[in-house]
Design a protein around this motif. Sequence first.
Motif, PDB file in Angstrom:
ATOM      1  N   GLN A  48       0.504   5.165  11.156  1.00 42.88           N
ATOM      2  CA  GLN A  48       0.697   4.957   9.725  1.00 42.88           C
ATOM      3  C   GLN A  48       0.329   3.544   9.318  1.00 42.88           C
ATOM      4  N   GLN A  49       0.447   2.596  10.220  1.00 42.92           N
ATOM      5  CA  GLN A  49       0.008   1.241   9.913  1.00 42.92           C
ATOM      6  C   GLN A  49      -1.490   1.213   9.624  1.00 42.92           C
ATOM      7  N   LEU A  50      -2.256   2.021  10.358  1.00 42.18           N
ATOM      8  CA  LEU A  50      -3.697   2.113  10.095  1.00 42.18           C
ATOM      9  C   LEU A  50      -3.964   2.833   8.776  1.00 42.18           C
ATOM     10  N   ASP A  51      -3.213   3.881   8.494  1.00 44.45           N
ATOM     11  CA  ASP A  51      -3.364   4.602   7.234  1.00 44.45           C
ATOM     12  C   ASP A  51      -3.171   3.657   6.056  1.00 44.45           C
ATOM     13  N   LEU A  52      -2.136   2.831   6.115  1.00 38.68           N
ATOM     14  CA  LEU A  52      -1.851   1.891   5.036  1.00 38.68           C
ATOM     15  C   LEU A  52      -2.906   0.784   4.969  1.00 38.68           C
ATOM     16  N   PHE A  53      -3.384   0.337   6.113  1.00 41.17           N
ATOM     17  CA  PHE A  53      -4.438  -0.682   6.149  1.00 41.17           C
ATOM     18  C   PHE A  53      -5.698  -0.154   5.469  1.00 41.17           C
ATOM     19  N   LEU A  54      -6.092   1.073   5.804  1.00 39.07           N
ATOM     20  CA  LEU A  54      -7.284   1.666   5.208  1.00 39.07           C
ATOM     21  C   LEU A  54      -7.116   1.796   3.695  1.00 39.07           C
ATOM     22  N   SER A  55      -5.956   2.260   3.257  1.00 39.80           N
ATOM     23  CA  SER A  55      -5.699   2.400   1.828  1.00 39.80           C
ATOM     24  C   SER A  55      -5.792   1.059   1.119  1.00 39.80           C
ATOM     25  N   ALA A  56      -5.202   0.027   1.719  1.00 40.74           N
ATOM     26  CA  ALA A  56      -5.218  -1.310   1.124  1.00 40.74           C
ATOM     27  C   ALA A  56      -6.637  -1.841   0.968  1.00 40.74           C
ATOM     28  N   LYS A  57      -7.536  -1.399   1.832  1.00 42.56           N
ATOM     29  CA  LYS A  57      -8.933  -1.851   1.801  1.00 42.56           C
ATOM     30  C   LYS A  57      -9.823  -0.930   0.959  1.00 42.56           C
ATOM     31  N   ILE A 103     -10.359   2.281   1.438  1.00 43.22           N
ATOM     32  CA  ILE A 103     -11.021   3.269   2.295  1.00 43.22           C
ATOM     33  C   ILE A 103     -10.170   4.527   2.331  1.00 43.22           C
ATOM     34  N   GLY A 104     -10.781   5.677   2.119  1.00 46.30           N
ATOM     35  CA  GLY A 104     -10.047   6.927   2.121  1.00 46.30           C
ATOM     36  C   GLY A 104      -9.629   7.329   3.519  1.00 46.30           C
ATOM     37  N   SER A 105      -8.458   7.955   3.644  1.00 45.30           N
ATOM     38  CA  SER A 105      -7.978   8.418   4.949  1.00 45.30           C
ATOM     39  C   SER A 105      -7.113   9.646   4.773  1.00 45.30           C
ATOM     40  N   CYS A 106      -7.020  10.437   5.840  1.00 45.89           N
ATOM     41  CA  CYS A 106      -6.234  11.669   5.794  1.00 45.89           C
ATOM     42  C   CYS A 106      -5.783  12.045   7.197  1.00 45.89           C
ATOM     43  N   TRP A 107      -4.480  12.265   7.378  1.00 44.27           N
ATOM     44  CA  TRP A 107      -3.955  12.740   8.653  1.00 44.27           C
ATOM     45  C   TRP A 107      -4.518  14.133   8.939  1.00 44.27           C
ATOM     46  N   GLN A 108      -4.806  14.414  10.201  1.00 41.93           N
ATOM     47  CA  GLN A 108      -5.374  15.693  10.623  1.00 41.93           C
ATOM     48  C   GLN A 108      -4.475  16.321  11.685  1.00 41.93           C
ATOM     49  N   GLY A 109      -3.727  17.350  11.307  1.00 47.77           N
ATOM     50  CA  GLY A 109      -2.795  17.967  12.236  1.00 47.77           C
ATOM     51  C   GLY A 109      -3.390  19.063  13.090  1.00 47.77           C
ATOM     52  N   ALA A 158       0.817  -1.214   0.000  1.00 46.61           N
ATOM     53  CA  ALA A 158       0.000   0.000   0.000  1.00 46.61           C
ATOM     54  C   ALA A 158       0.854   1.270   0.000  1.00 46.61           C
ATOM     55  N   ILE A 159       2.112   1.188   0.468  1.00 47.76           N
ATOM     56  CA  ILE A 159       2.999   2.362   0.516  1.00 47.76           C
ATOM     57  C   ILE A 159       3.085   3.047  -0.842  1.00 47.76           C
ATOM     58  N   PHE A 160       3.143   2.276  -1.911  1.00 47.00           N
ATOM     59  CA  PHE A 160       3.422   2.809  -3.242  1.00 47.00           C
ATOM     60  C   PHE A 160       2.167   3.268  -3.990  1.00 47.00           C
ATOM     61  N   ARG A 161       0.988   3.139  -3.337  1.00 47.15           N
ATOM     62  CA  ARG A 161      -0.264   3.537  -3.990  1.00 47.15           C
ATOM     63  C   ARG A 161      -1.067   4.543  -3.172  1.00 47.15           C
ATOM     64  N   ARG A 162      -0.811   4.630  -1.865  1.00 42.08           N
ATOM     65  CA  ARG A 162      -1.671   5.423  -0.984  1.00 42.08           C
ATOM     66  C   ARG A 162      -1.622   6.918  -1.335  1.00 42.08           C
ATOM     67  N   LYS A 163      -2.687   7.596  -1.018  1.00 46.17           N
ATOM     68  CA  LYS A 163      -2.734   9.043  -1.152  1.00 46.17           C
ATOM     69  C   LYS A 163      -3.651   9.581  -0.066  1.00 46.17           C
ATOM     70  N   SER A 164      -3.485  10.833   0.283  1.00 47.38           N
ATOM     71  CA  SER A 164      -4.365  11.458   1.258  1.00 47.38           C
ATOM     72  C   SER A 164      -5.677  11.804   0.569  1.00 47.38           C
ATOM     73  N   VAL A 165      -6.769  11.311   1.127  1.00 46.17           N
ATOM     74  CA  VAL A 165      -8.103  11.577   0.589  1.00 46.17           C
ATOM     75  C   VAL A 165      -8.751  12.658   1.449  1.00 46.17           C
ATOM     76  N   ARG A 166      -9.241  13.713   0.809  1.00 44.69           N
ATOM     77  CA  ARG A 166      -9.846  14.828   1.547  1.00 44.69           C
ATOM     78  C   ARG A 166     -11.316  15.042   1.208  1.00 44.69           C
ATOM     79  N   LYS A 167     -11.828  14.241   0.295  1.00 48.56           N
ATOM     80  CA  LYS A 167     -13.247  14.301  -0.051  1.00 48.56           C
ATOM     81  C   LYS A 167     -13.878  12.941   0.233  1.00 48.56           C
ATOM     82  N   PHE A 168     -14.900  12.974   1.079  1.00 42.48           N
ATOM     83  CA  PHE A 168     -15.546  11.743   1.515  1.00 42.48           C
ATOM     84  C   PHE A 168     -17.048  11.797   1.249  1.00 42.48           C
TER      85      PHE A 168
END
Length: 245
Positions: free
Chosen positions: A89-98, A100-106, A9-19
Motif C-alpha cells: 500500500q505504500q507503493l500504491d500511495l506513492f504512485l497516486s501521489a505522483k 500515476i494510476g494503480s490498481c490492486w490485482q487479486g 495521498a490516502i484522501f485522494r487515491r482511487k483505483s485506476v482500471r483504464k490505462f
Amino acid sequence: MDEDLLYQAIFRRKSVRKFESSPLDQETIASITSQFSSLTPMLEGIRTEVALMTSEQVHGLFKVDAPHFIAFFSEPKEGYLLNAGFMMQQLDLFLSAKGIGSCWQGGPKPTKIARAASGLEFVVLMAFGKPAEKVHRESVSEFKRDPMSKITSIKGMDDLLEPARIAPSGMNGQPWFFSDGNGMINAYCHKAVVGSHMNQIGVGIALSHIWLAARHERRSAKLSISPGSGNGPRRYAYAASLKLT
C-alpha cells in the motif's frame, strides 16, 4: 519514502482500471523501482521481494490492461499476508501521489517462468501506468465505504481510523473491525471460506493507513500479531494489534 506525501495521498487515491497503452518513460520507472528498497515492513523477520513485471509476464482472470505490474513475493511466515498489504500500500500511495494510476490485482498472477525468478512465494500484484481516467478523487465524500460505526467500537480516534475506513480492499468489502484494549488498537479480519487471502492483505492495507496517520501526528505506532485483549464480532478472526505511544 516521504511518509507525509503518502499520508496526504490516502484522501485522494482511487483505483485506476483504464490505462494508456504506452509505457512510462525509463526515468519514471527508475524513480518507482528505487522505492522498493525503502518500504517499511509491518513485521520484522519476513523475507520479501518486490519485482517489476511487464503485461506479458502476467496472466489470469480480471487482469486489467496495463503496461506495468509490481509483484510482491514473501517468505510464508505468520502474518506475511498482512505484511504484504502493509508494504504494497505504500507503493500504491506513492504512485497516486505522483499522478500515476494503480490498481490492486487479486486474481492475476505472474507466469510460471516469471514466478520462478524468485525463491519466495508469490503473494499479490499491482497494475500501474499512465492513467486513461481520473487518477484522484476530489473529496473524501467520493469514497463509497461503510460508516465508522460499522468498522469500529472505538470512540474519539477518528483521526487514525478514518484513513483505515477509506482504505482499499477486495470489492470494497472492508474486511476489518477495530476495537481498543490495553492501549492498543486491535484489528480483526473477516472470516471467509473464499477470499481469506485478500482479506488478510486488506487488513494490512488498512493498518498501513493507521500507521501513516499516527506518524503524521508524530506518534509512535508499533504493530504486532500477538493476541490482544479486545473482542471483535463473531464473524471476524483476530489479526493484529497496533500500540500507540
